[in-house]
Design an enzyme around this catalytic site. Structure first.
Site, PDB file in Angstrom:
ATOM      1  N   SER A 143       0.795  -1.227   0.147  1.00 59.76           N
ATOM      2  CA  SER A 143       0.012  -0.305   0.111  1.00 59.76           C
ATOM      3  C   SER A 143       0.842   1.219   0.060  1.00 59.76           C
ATOM      4  CB  SER A 143      -0.807  -0.086   2.025  1.00 59.76           C
ATOM      5  OG  SER A 143      -1.526   0.941   1.380  1.00 59.76           O
ATOM      6  N   TYR A 156      -2.388  -1.225  10.274  1.00 62.30           N
ATOM      7  CA  TYR A 156      -2.004  -1.377   8.772  1.00 62.30           C
ATOM      8  C   TYR A 156      -0.578  -0.201   8.388  1.00 62.30           C
ATOM      9  CZ  TYR A 156      -4.002  -1.709   3.809  1.00 62.30           C
ATOM     10  OH  TYR A 156      -3.831  -1.603   2.670  1.00 62.30           O
ATOM     11  N   LYS A 160       2.245  -3.109   6.756  1.00 61.88           N
ATOM     12  CA  LYS A 160       2.323  -2.393   5.409  1.00 61.88           C
ATOM     13  C   LYS A 160       4.031  -1.711   4.840  1.00 61.88           C
ATOM     14  CE  LYS A 160      -1.735  -3.680   3.342  1.00 61.88           C
ATOM     15  NZ  LYS A 160      -1.204  -5.076   2.601  1.00 61.88           N
TER      16      LYS A 160
END
Length: 265
Positions: A143, A156, A160
């Site tokens: 991402s 997250y 990531k």
């Protein structure tokens, strides 16, 4: 790498970017595609859709929990036995948890297992095999949050970043031995992960792309042998600004957070 006639495996193939990657490699001439997902019914729906336009393409659908090392290893064995050596592994499954330090640690652990450990599980099996065969390619869906940050989600952002770091390490360590590595880092994509978030939220500041558009960019990047694949080109500028003046960049991110979340937390 050459896609024509190749065996490709895609995790998270039941929806979103994973399903779009299946469609993209099928249209690009792959010889066989394995659709892996913890949601086997979803993967089967993707397979049925692809089979309607590519009736002669060899497809295999298998349930796979990417957080399980044994399940990933078993899936790889099953795919290679049924379809032949995997030339391209698309490690695409992901999870987003909203929140930060207040989240139960099992939420952090689940994010780690799906967003990071899944890549490690696959690499532990595939890297030795690919090197022994003279090459192969790993595509990791990360991402833009892995290069920048994810306002609103500590797990997250953290996982990531780790996913990008692991892909970099693989490329540095094995690239000269014939292993291809690419990491896909989009901003907002129109998938179940962004459903119900108006405009894709903070990740949608530069617009939301369709999963099929992202998959097309991803496959093109793999075929060109690019490591960093950025469907949203603005991310390049943001990364450059971050590297040039980290403190100033953090200040800008704090203002962006205030704009979307109203301040800290």
């Amino acid at each position: 790498m050459e896609l024509s006639g190749a065996t490709v495996a895609v995790t998270g193939a039941g929806s979103g970017i994973g399903a779009a990657l299946v469609r993209a490699v099928a249209s690009g001439g792959a010889g066989a595609v394995a659709l892996l997902d913890i949601d086997e019914d979803g993967a089967q729906r993707t397979a049925d859709d692809v089979r309607s336009t590519h009736p002669d393409l060899a497809l295999l659908v298998r349930r796979c929990d990417v957080s399980s090392a044994d399940d990933v290893a078993g899936a790889i064995d099953d795919v290679e036995e049924a379809l032949g050596p995997i030339a391209l592994w698309c490690s695409n499954a992901g999870i987003l948890r909203i929140g930060g330090v207040e989240l139960p640690f099992d939420h952090w652990e689940q994010s780690w297992q799906v967003n990071v450990a899944a890549h490690v599980h696959a690499a532990r099996v595939l890297v030795p095999r690919m090197l022994a065969r003279g090459g192969g390619h790993l595509l990791h869906t990360a991402s833009a949050a892995g290069l920048l940050s994810q306002i609103g989600s500590g797990p997250y952002s953290t996982t990531k970043h780790a996913a990008v770091g692991f892909a970099e390490w693989l490329a540095i360590t094995y690239g000269e031995a014939g292993l291809g590595v690419s990491v896909l880092c989009p901003q907002a994509v129109d998938t179940a992960m962004t459903a119900g978030i108006d405009g894709g939220g903070v990740a949608g500041v530069d617009g939301m792309l369709s999963a099929d558009d992202v998959a097309a960019v991803a496959v093109a990047g793999v075929l060109e042998g690019r490591f960093l694949i950025l469907p949203h080109p603005e991310v390049t500028t943001y990364v450059q600004r971050k590297a040039a003046d980290h403190d100033r960049w953090i200040g800008g991110m704090q203002r962006l957070q205030a704009r979307f979340l109203g301040g800290a937390g």
